[in-house]
Enzyme design. Structure first.
Site, PDB file in Angstrom:
ATOM      1  N   GLY A  11      17.575  21.842 -16.539  1.00  0.00           N
ATOM      2  CA  GLY A  11      16.462  21.886 -15.608  1.00  0.00           C
ATOM      3  C   GLY A  11      15.109  22.184 -16.209  1.00  0.00           C
ATOM      4  N   VAL A  12      15.049  22.523 -17.491  1.00  0.00           N
ATOM      5  CA  VAL A  12      13.774  22.818 -18.153  1.00  0.00           C
ATOM      6  C   VAL A  12      13.008  21.510 -18.377  1.00  0.00           C
ATOM      7  CG1 VAL A  12      12.754  23.612 -20.332  1.00  0.00           C
ATOM      8  CG2 VAL A  12      14.560  24.944 -19.234  1.00  0.00           C
ATOM      9  N   PRO A  15       7.699  18.174 -22.337  1.00  0.00           N
ATOM     10  CA  PRO A  15       6.755  17.074 -22.531  1.00  0.00           C
ATOM     11  C   PRO A  15       7.337  16.072 -23.532  1.00  0.00           C
ATOM     12  CG  PRO A  15       5.634  19.202 -22.648  1.00  0.00           C
ATOM     13  CD  PRO A  15       7.108  19.479 -22.686  1.00  0.00           C
ATOM     14  N   LEU A  17       6.237  13.666 -25.440  1.00  0.00           N
ATOM     15  CA  LEU A  17       5.591  13.440 -26.731  1.00  0.00           C
ATOM     16  C   LEU A  17       5.242  14.788 -27.348  1.00  0.00           C
ATOM     17  CD1 LEU A  17       4.615  11.043 -28.509  1.00  0.00           C
ATOM     18  CD2 LEU A  17       2.343  11.413 -27.539  1.00  0.00           C
ATOM     19  N   GLY A  18       5.854  15.078 -28.498  1.00  0.00           N
ATOM     20  CA  GLY A  18       5.583  16.333 -29.191  1.00  0.00           C
ATOM     21  C   GLY A  18       4.774  16.095 -30.451  1.00  0.00           C
ATOM     22  N   GLY A  20       4.521  17.038 -34.374  1.00  0.00           N
ATOM     23  CA  GLY A  20       5.338  17.573 -35.450  1.00  0.00           C
ATOM     24  C   GLY A  20       4.527  18.062 -36.632  1.00  0.00           C
ATOM     25  N   ASP A  45       6.489  20.904 -32.350  1.00  0.00           N
ATOM     26  CA  ASP A  45       7.800  20.966 -33.002  1.00  0.00           C
ATOM     27  C   ASP A  45       7.634  21.453 -34.438  1.00  0.00           C
ATOM     28  OD1 ASP A  45      10.721  20.065 -33.355  1.00  0.00           O
ATOM     29  OD2 ASP A  45       9.686  18.968 -34.948  1.00  0.00           O
ATOM     30  N   TYR A  50      10.289  24.501 -42.507  1.00  0.00           N
ATOM     31  CA  TYR A  50       8.977  23.911 -42.805  1.00  0.00           C
ATOM     32  C   TYR A  50       8.012  24.922 -43.421  1.00  0.00           C
ATOM     33  CZ  TYR A  50      10.414  20.156 -39.557  1.00  0.00           C
ATOM     34  OH  TYR A  50      11.076  19.142 -38.912  1.00  0.00           O
ATOM     35  N   LYS A  75      13.563  25.251 -35.285  1.00  0.00           N
ATOM     36  CA  LYS A  75      14.917  24.958 -35.753  1.00  0.00           C
ATOM     37  C   LYS A  75      15.406  26.039 -36.714  1.00  0.00           C
ATOM     38  CE  LYS A  75      13.294  20.166 -35.963  1.00  0.00           C
ATOM     39  NZ  LYS A  75      11.855  20.543 -36.018  1.00  0.00           N
ATOM     40  N   HIS A 108      19.192  22.751 -37.235  1.00  0.00           N
ATOM     41  CA  HIS A 108      18.480  21.712 -37.966  1.00  0.00           C
ATOM     42  C   HIS A 108      19.404  20.617 -38.512  1.00  0.00           C
ATOM     43  CE1 HIS A 108      14.422  21.301 -40.250  1.00  0.00           C
ATOM     44  NE2 HIS A 108      14.937  20.116 -40.043  1.00  0.00           N
TER      45      HIS A 108
END
Length: 295
Positions: A11-12, A15, A17-18, A20, A45, A50, A75, A108
């Site tokens: 239910g969350v 959007p 288009l994220g 990165g 994201d 990273y 991640k 990940h």
């Protein structure tokens, strides 16, 4: 502007288009994320691996936006797999991001050579979800057989599977598997950057494909915009990346046109069924493990 959103299986709202930040240097991350948020992105994201979660958090704070307006996804790296290790991995990420709650936390990679640690890691995500520390949980780079093993041993179906998807590698079987279980497919390398990335690129770039160029010309859009629209219209989330302001804005300008069924099919037909990124099973602790720094 109406921004495409997807409702996850719990239910969350996410959007579609994220933005990165893979391989975005920490010193460039704050400015890039601030620009993305200024342009209109509301989904960022990142990942422990990273090395720029701290800067992502700083950019969100500097943006002036309410916390509830920005969907944050990160991640857990394979080095932090296992129940207790992953719970601590969440603590490290949350501290670096400066957040009490993470919107989407995913594994990940599948650690296929030590899958019991993958199961333990996912059980930690389930606990974090139950405790309200994350709003949704998921996985990345999981193949159909990985999903089967995970689903057999756990209780919560992943909300998202972030995978390599672009016109040259569509992963049709995996997309169907995700859909069967109500898992949102999310594309990393959505415009095929991996097709020309040093060490992985095999053959011509998706950005130079004549068929995609024809579709782009018909809509007075760029090839990148067409590929992002292709993902969204087919029900996939997409995570483009850039540190160039003009490209950040261009990649977000994809909500004012629609591809026809014929155009979508033409892009589908470009599938070469050749993976450009690393084989998920090749990611082992021996080959890819490294300690994720403390906050």
């Amino acid at each position: 502007m109406n921004i495409d959103t997807f409702t996850l299986n719990n239910g969350v709202e996410l959007p579609g288009l994220g933005f990165g930040v893979f391989q975005t240097a920490p010193e460039e991350t704050v400015a890039a994320v601030q620009e993305a948020l200024r342009v209109g992105y509301r989904h960022i994201d990142t990942a422990a691996a990273y090395g720029n979660e701290r800067e992502v958090g700083e950019a969100i704070r500097r943006s002036g936006l309410d916390r509830s307006d920005v969907f944050v996804e990160t991640k857990i790296w394979i080095s932090d797999y296992g129940l207790d290790q992953t719970l601590h991995g969440f603590d490290k990420s949350a501290a670096k991001l400066g957040l009490d709650q993470i919107d989407l936390l995913i594994l990940h990679q599948p650690l296929t050579t030590a899958f019991e640690r993958t199961i333990g890691a996912y059980q930690a995500l389930e606990r974090l979800l139950a405790d309200g520390k994350v709003r949704a949980i998921g996985v990345s780079n999981f193949l159909p057989e990985d999903l089967d093993r995970l689903l057999d041993a756990t209780s919560v179906v992943p909300a998202v599977n972030q995978i390599e998807i672009h016109p040259y590698f569509r992963q049709t079987e995996l997309l169907a598997k995700n859909a069967e279980h109500g898992i949102l497919s999310q594309a990393w390398s959505p415009i095929g950057g991996i097709t020309f990335y040093p060490g992985y690129g095999k053959g011509p770039s998706t950005l130079e494909n004549p068929a995609i160029a024809d579709v782009a010309a018909a809509h007075e859009k760029s090839p990148a915009q067409v590929m992002l629209r292709w993902h969204l219209q087919q029900g996939r989330s997409a995570i483009p990346k850039s540190v160039t302001p003009a490209r950040i804005a261009e990649n977000f300008d994809v909500f004012d046109f629609e591809l026809t069924d014929a155009e979508l099919a033409a892009i589908d037909s470009l599938d070469q069924k050749v993976r450009r990124g690393p084989e998920p099973a090749s990611m082992t602790l021996e080959s890819a493990g490294f300690p994720v720094p403390e906050a």
